[in-house]
Design an enzyme around this catalytic site. Sequence first.
Site, short mmCIF file in Angstrom:
data_model
loop_
_atom_site.label_atom_id
_atom_site.label_comp_id
_atom_site.label_asym_id
_atom_site.label_seq_id
_atom_site.Cartn_x
_atom_site.Cartn_y
_atom_site.Cartn_z
N SER A 110 77.85 32.49 117.32
CA SER A 110 76.39 32.46 117.19
C SER A 110 75.71 32.43 118.55
O SER A 110 76.19 31.79 119.49
CB SER A 110 75.97 31.22 116.39
OG SER A 110 74.58 30.99 116.54
N GLN A 131 77.34 37.23 118.95
CA GLN A 131 76.10 37.55 118.22
C GLN A 131 74.91 37.23 119.13
O GLN A 131 74.92 36.24 119.85
CB GLN A 131 76.02 36.73 116.93
CG GLN A 131 74.77 36.99 116.11
CD GLN A 131 73.73 35.89 116.26
OE1 GLN A 131 74.09 34.71 116.26
NE2 GLN A 131 72.47 36.27 116.41
N THR A 159 71.59 40.41 115.42
CA THR A 159 71.08 39.98 114.12
C THR A 159 69.58 40.26 114.03
O THR A 159 68.82 39.88 114.93
CB THR A 159 71.35 38.48 113.91
OG1 THR A 159 72.76 38.29 113.92
CG2 THR A 159 70.78 37.99 112.59
N LYS A 222 73.39 43.41 112.33
CA LYS A 222 73.58 42.55 111.16
C LYS A 222 72.22 42.21 110.58
O LYS A 222 71.36 41.67 111.27
CB LYS A 222 74.30 41.27 111.61
CG LYS A 222 74.41 40.16 110.57
CD LYS A 222 75.27 39.03 111.11
CE LYS A 222 75.34 37.84 110.18
NZ LYS A 222 74.15 36.97 110.25
N HIS A 246 70.83 37.22 105.82
CA HIS A 246 70.96 35.94 106.50
C HIS A 246 71.32 34.81 105.52
O HIS A 246 70.90 33.67 105.67
CB HIS A 246 69.66 35.59 107.24
CG HIS A 246 69.87 35.00 108.60
ND1 HIS A 246 69.74 35.72 109.75
CD2 HIS A 246 70.20 33.75 109.00
CE1 HIS A 246 69.97 34.94 110.80
NE2 HIS A 246 70.26 33.72 110.37
N ASP A 277 77.65 40.48 103.87
CA ASP A 277 77.79 39.04 103.71
C ASP A 277 76.70 38.52 102.78
O ASP A 277 75.79 39.25 102.38
CB ASP A 277 77.80 38.29 105.05
CG ASP A 277 76.42 38.13 105.69
OD1 ASP A 277 75.38 38.39 105.04
OD2 ASP A 277 76.38 37.72 106.86
N ARG A 281 82.36 33.61 98.11
CA ARG A 281 82.93 32.29 97.83
C ARG A 281 84.36 32.36 97.30
O ARG A 281 85.03 31.34 97.21
CB ARG A 281 82.09 31.54 96.77
CG ARG A 281 80.65 31.32 97.14
CD ARG A 281 80.49 30.30 98.28
NE ARG A 281 79.08 30.11 98.61
CZ ARG A 281 78.43 30.81 99.54
NH1 ARG A 281 79.06 31.73 100.25
NH2 ARG A 281 77.16 30.60 99.78
N GLY A 300 79.57 32.92 105.98
CA GLY A 300 78.72 31.98 106.71
C GLY A 300 78.97 30.56 106.25
O GLY A 300 79.72 29.80 106.85
C1 LIG Z 1 73.57 27.02 108.65
C2 LIG Z 1 73.54 28.48 108.95
C3 LIG Z 1 73.33 28.92 110.26
C4 LIG Z 1 73.31 30.29 110.55
N1 LIG Z 1 73.16 30.68 111.85
C5 LIG Z 1 73.21 32.01 112.14
C6 LIG Z 1 73.14 32.45 113.49
O1 LIG Z 1 73.05 31.65 114.43
N2 LIG Z 1 73.20 33.78 113.73
C7 LIG Z 1 73.32 34.70 112.72
O2 LIG Z 1 73.37 35.89 112.98
N3 LIG Z 1 73.39 34.31 111.42
C8 LIG Z 1 73.36 32.99 111.13
N4 LIG Z 1 73.47 32.59 109.82
C9 LIG Z 1 73.68 33.61 108.77
C10 LIG Z 1 75.18 33.88 108.56
O3 LIG Z 1 75.76 34.54 109.65
C11 LIG Z 1 75.42 34.75 107.32
O4 LIG Z 1 74.64 35.92 107.41
C12 LIG Z 1 75.12 34.05 106.00
O5 LIG Z 1 75.39 32.67 106.10
C13 LIG Z 1 75.96 34.68 104.89
O6 LIG Z 1 75.74 34.07 103.66
P1 LIG Z 1 76.71 32.91 103.09
O7 LIG Z 1 76.37 31.68 103.86
O8 LIG Z 1 76.32 32.77 101.66
O9 LIG Z 1 78.13 33.34 103.33
C14 LIG Z 1 73.48 31.23 109.50
C15 LIG Z 1 73.69 30.79 108.18
C16 LIG Z 1 73.73 29.44 107.90
C17 LIG Z 1 73.97 28.99 106.49
#
Ligand SMILES: Cc1cc2nc3c(=O)[nH]c(=O)nc-3n(C[C@H](O)[C@H](O)[C@H](O)COP(=O)(O)O)c2cc1C
Length: 356
Positions: A110, A131, A159, A222, A246, A277, A281, A300
């Site tokens: 991240s 990222q 992103t 992304k 996201h 994404d 699960r 994520g």
């Molecule tokens: C707590 C949290 C923090 C996240 N931080 C980032 C981040 O810093 N950069 C980013 O590109 N996506 C971030 N995401 C999005 C994830 O990369 C991803 O797209 C998403 O969590 C996928 O869905 P899922 O959590 O249901 O697997 C974050 C998601 C969560 C839940």
Amino acid sequence: MSTGSTPNTIADFEHACRQAMDPAMFEFLFGEHGNPNWSTYTSNRASFNAVKLRPRVLTGVADPHLSTSLLGRRLSFPVIVGPTGGLPGNAGELAQARAARTAGTVLVLSSVATTPAEEVAAAADGHWWQQVFLYRDRSVTEWQVRNAIELGAGAIVLTVSNTGDTDYRHKAVPVPYTGPDPEVTRRFVDALGAGALEFDPAVAWADVDWLRSLTQLPLVVKGIQTAEDAALCLEHGVDGVVVSNHGGRFAQGVRGTMEALPEIVEAISGRIDVSVDGGVRQGQDVLKALAIGAKTVWIGRAAYWGQAVDGEAGTERVLELLRSELRSMMALCGVGDVNSVDPALVTRESIPTLEG
Ligand SMILES: Cc1cc2nc3c(=O)[nH]c(=O)nc-3n(C[C@H](O)[C@H](O)[C@H](O)COP(=O)(O)O)c2cc1C
């Protein structure tokens, strides 16, 4: 955090994380599936559930082939540890990097990681990508890209799913960056002080061109959610896309990613790799995404829960659960190779609306 018993599903990890975490923090980070305020999160899960498998039997598949590649990087199975900012203790991103390396995949670090990229690069031993976000102060983004190149990252992932006005739910983005390198820390603290780490709502495709010009590394975008934007990625020299909203943390009321995936696969038409994404699960989710045309799925929350509950071992266990569930679903459905999943393996029902 400690669970007491070995989690046997990713849902077990979610449960253990929820029990150990302050409820307000859990809600801020992950939201609640089924909560109308998190309708996109709900849509992500609903879009997976709306895809059903059509197993073929008596196919002789005993030991399915799981290994694949993305952007030229060999992966032992088609699951990538996506970027999540603000990991708690348990060695944070170092734990995720080591687990990703052990599992034969990569960690996408991240942009707002709590562990300096220098340390993650050493722990990941090549198994990591960086990222980035487009911050108001582009020099912060540029610095992060150049630093990642120097440290040997395998790709840059931009992103774009949280650009625009992010006041809606996540006004304050905590960036507790404290690196060993005083210059690195100073850049981040200065940037934070000046509000530079705010995301820039005025970002546009010209910014992708600018980022493209900074590096020869593969560039992934992304946060693509439509065929139109997928086509623009092709025009702007992008090497891969991740269909993502996201994890439903920003725009609400949008389609689940599995609903958006088919039109994007069609628009890209094999020219670059498509990943997805949002709501992954179980192993069955991976198989469904591959059948619709994704090369890999990114996780994520699942990886975050594993890390939060039991650090490196927890992250490893999450990856192993997905791997073994994918293997057994492939055997049950007569799929011999993740690289040639027949689209006829799935049917798509109309997606139920759970928003209430
Ligand atoms: C707590 C949290 C923090 C996240 N931080 C980032 C981040 O810093 N950069 C980013 O590109 N996506 C971030 N995401 C999005 C994830 O990369 C991803 O797209 C998403 O969590 C996928 O869905 P899922 O959590 O249901 O697997 C974050 C998601 C969560 C839940």
